[in-house]
Design an enzyme around this catalytic site. Sequence first.
Site, PDB file in Angstrom:
ATOM      1  N   ASP A   1       0.813  -1.220   0.000  1.00 51.02           N
ATOM      2  CA  ASP A   1       0.000   0.000   0.000  1.00 51.02           C
ATOM      3  C   ASP A   1       0.847   1.271   0.000  1.00 51.02           C
ATOM      4  O   ASP A   1       0.456   2.287   0.556  1.00 51.02           O
ATOM      5  CB  ASP A   1      -0.955   0.033   1.207  1.00 51.02           C
ATOM      6  CG  ASP A   1      -1.752  -1.245   1.332  1.00 51.02           C
ATOM      7  OD1 ASP A   1      -2.273  -1.692   0.297  1.00 51.02           O
ATOM      8  OD2 ASP A   1      -1.835  -1.801   2.426  1.00 51.02           O
TER       9      ASP A   1
ATOM     10  N   LYS B   1       2.024   1.987  -5.151  1.00 57.76           N
ATOM     11  CA  LYS B   1       2.703   1.429  -6.336  1.00 57.76           C
ATOM     12  C   LYS B   1       1.909   1.666  -7.601  1.00 57.76           C
ATOM     13  O   LYS B   1       2.467   1.868  -8.666  1.00 57.76           O
ATOM     14  CB  LYS B   1       2.909  -0.090  -6.171  1.00 57.76           C
ATOM     15  CG  LYS B   1       3.953  -0.458  -5.154  1.00 57.76           C
ATOM     16  CD  LYS B   1       4.171  -1.955  -5.108  1.00 57.76           C
ATOM     17  CE  LYS B   1       3.041  -2.728  -4.489  1.00 57.76           C
ATOM     18  NZ  LYS B   1       2.788  -2.433  -3.074  1.00 57.76           N
TER      19      LYS B   1
ATOM     20  N   GLY C   1      -4.097  -4.963  -4.597  1.00 61.34           N
ATOM     21  CA  GLY C   1      -5.109  -4.009  -5.056  1.00 61.34           C
ATOM     22  C   GLY C   1      -4.420  -2.752  -5.525  1.00 61.34           C
ATOM     23  O   GLY C   1      -3.727  -2.099  -4.755  1.00 61.34           O
ATOM     24  N   HIS C   2      -4.537  -2.451  -6.797  1.00 64.49           N
ATOM     25  CA  HIS C   2      -3.925  -1.237  -7.339  1.00 64.49           C
ATOM     26  C   HIS C   2      -5.016  -0.321  -7.878  1.00 64.49           C
ATOM     27  O   HIS C   2      -5.813  -0.730  -8.708  1.00 64.49           O
ATOM     28  CB  HIS C   2      -2.961  -1.579  -8.486  1.00 64.49           C
ATOM     29  CG  HIS C   2      -1.732  -2.284  -8.030  1.00 64.49           C
ATOM     30  ND1 HIS C   2      -0.822  -2.838  -8.900  1.00 64.49           N
ATOM     31  CD2 HIS C   2      -1.258  -2.519  -6.796  1.00 64.49           C
ATOM     32  CE1 HIS C   2       0.146  -3.380  -8.192  1.00 64.49           C
ATOM     33  NE2 HIS C   2      -0.096  -3.196  -6.921  1.00 64.49           N
TER      34      HIS C   2
ATOM     35  N   GLN D   1       2.189  -6.306  -2.934  1.00 58.90           N
ATOM     36  CA  GLN D   1       2.457  -6.253  -1.490  1.00 58.90           C
ATOM     37  C   GLN D   1       3.750  -5.459  -1.225  1.00 58.90           C
ATOM     38  O   GLN D   1       4.055  -4.570  -1.988  1.00 58.90           O
ATOM     39  CB  GLN D   1       2.530  -7.674  -0.877  1.00 58.90           C
ATOM     40  CG  GLN D   1       1.194  -8.399  -0.844  1.00 58.90           C
ATOM     41  CD  GLN D   1       0.901  -9.167  -2.108  1.00 58.90           C
ATOM     42  OE1 GLN D   1       1.747  -9.882  -2.604  1.00 58.90           O
ATOM     43  NE2 GLN D   1      -0.295  -9.035  -2.627  1.00 58.90           N
TER      44      GLN D   1
END
Length: 430
Positions: free
Chosen positions: A13, A16, A40-41, A224
């Site tokens: 988080d 990225k 999750g992006h 991650q």
Amino acid sequence: MANVVVVGAQWGDEGKGKIVDWLSERADVIARFQGGHNAGHTLVIDGKVYKLSLLPSGILRKGKLSVIGNGVVLDPWALVSEIEKIEGQGVTINTDNLVIAENTPLILPVHQDLDKIREEAAGKAKIGTTGRGIGPAYEDKVGRRAIRLADLADAETLERRLDRLLAHHDPLRRGLGVATIDRDELRTRLLDIAPKVLPYAAPVWKLLSEKRKSGKRILFEGAQGALLDIDFGTYPYVTSSNTMAGMAATGTGMGPGSIDFVLGIVKAYTTRVGEGPFPTELDDEVGKHLAVVGREKGTVTGRDRRCGWFDAVLVRQTCTTSGVKGIALTKLDVLDGMKELKICTGYALDGKVLDYLPTAAEEQARVTPVYETMEGWEGSTAGARSWADLPGAAVKYVRRIEELIECPVALLSTSPEREDTILVTDPFSD
Ligand code: IMP
């Protein structure tokens, strides 16, 4: 031509998504090499918000090849629904712009079951996983009983793989008091999904080697963060893959020499979701302030993120283990207006000051951060596009971070908008 690996240098988080998107414009190929749909992006392109979990960020850009490498664990149903969702936003996805390594192990419903059952049974000792079945799928991979993408192409092979899978999982499930696997149902589901995912299957190692030989630029997109690495993270409160840069090679089938630049993504303070040690965590008004201003809520699970001061000890450690050449510093603007800021420069333990996080869980729990206090700044850093736009105290803070982590800033991100980025070193042409 340089190939770049992007890794999170904290607990994930770090922001990225934006950096990878920014770099993907300069790359020809964008490859995921570990993790799965636990990632999750969030990307904002031309005002449109896209949320990606499994698909590489390059999928949103025309003319780029997106690759899912063998180091990933792939939930085929999650993939198909993500493809449908992103196509619904007007993006074309086909075999010209997406390939998946044939030797990628699959996440099956049994893995998700197991992930959830174990977490519930662990009570207070839970890891705080995303519940996506990541750990159990990697366990089956190293236990040599995974079903891999290529196995879906042949009914007989699939049958043999099911034998091995059930021989392990059925006794386990009986012991846990849950129903054994319905083999017919699982086979049917796999054979149904096969024609939707098999067209993307390819020998990725070969394809990437050809791309490299023809001078194409490859961007390896980590998921991650390095502190969630299965070997070097805060074990057992980690994810089940190697999240550090070295994994880009084995997770796609390229040699270690094919990596030219490792970019570490670093948030200007620290956050983590899930359980586990967090020496600089702030359980007070300052922590709440960071969570609110930084909108610190998980993209995948919606959980609140824990927040704390910048920990230079940990980032120096992850920059070392990942061979980071330069960092992208994100979310500096979240610190705007704070009176003073603290940076952790060491850990006090039994009368000594350590310059690294010890491995023993008992010691990790007992370390207390040694802080250096820095002046905050009045003005805003949000949207700055050059160093001259930054308040003096903000520049001092960034320079002190560089000094302490022993790694220079290559990029400074000052808002979620892609243009709000100060470029110091272009990772692709370094
Ligand atoms: P798992 O990867 O679902 O097994 O979760 C293991 C640990 O990694 C938990 O602490 C999760 O919160 C954390 N984790 C997994 N994926 C991400 C991510 O993309 N960002 C931040 N933390 C993550």
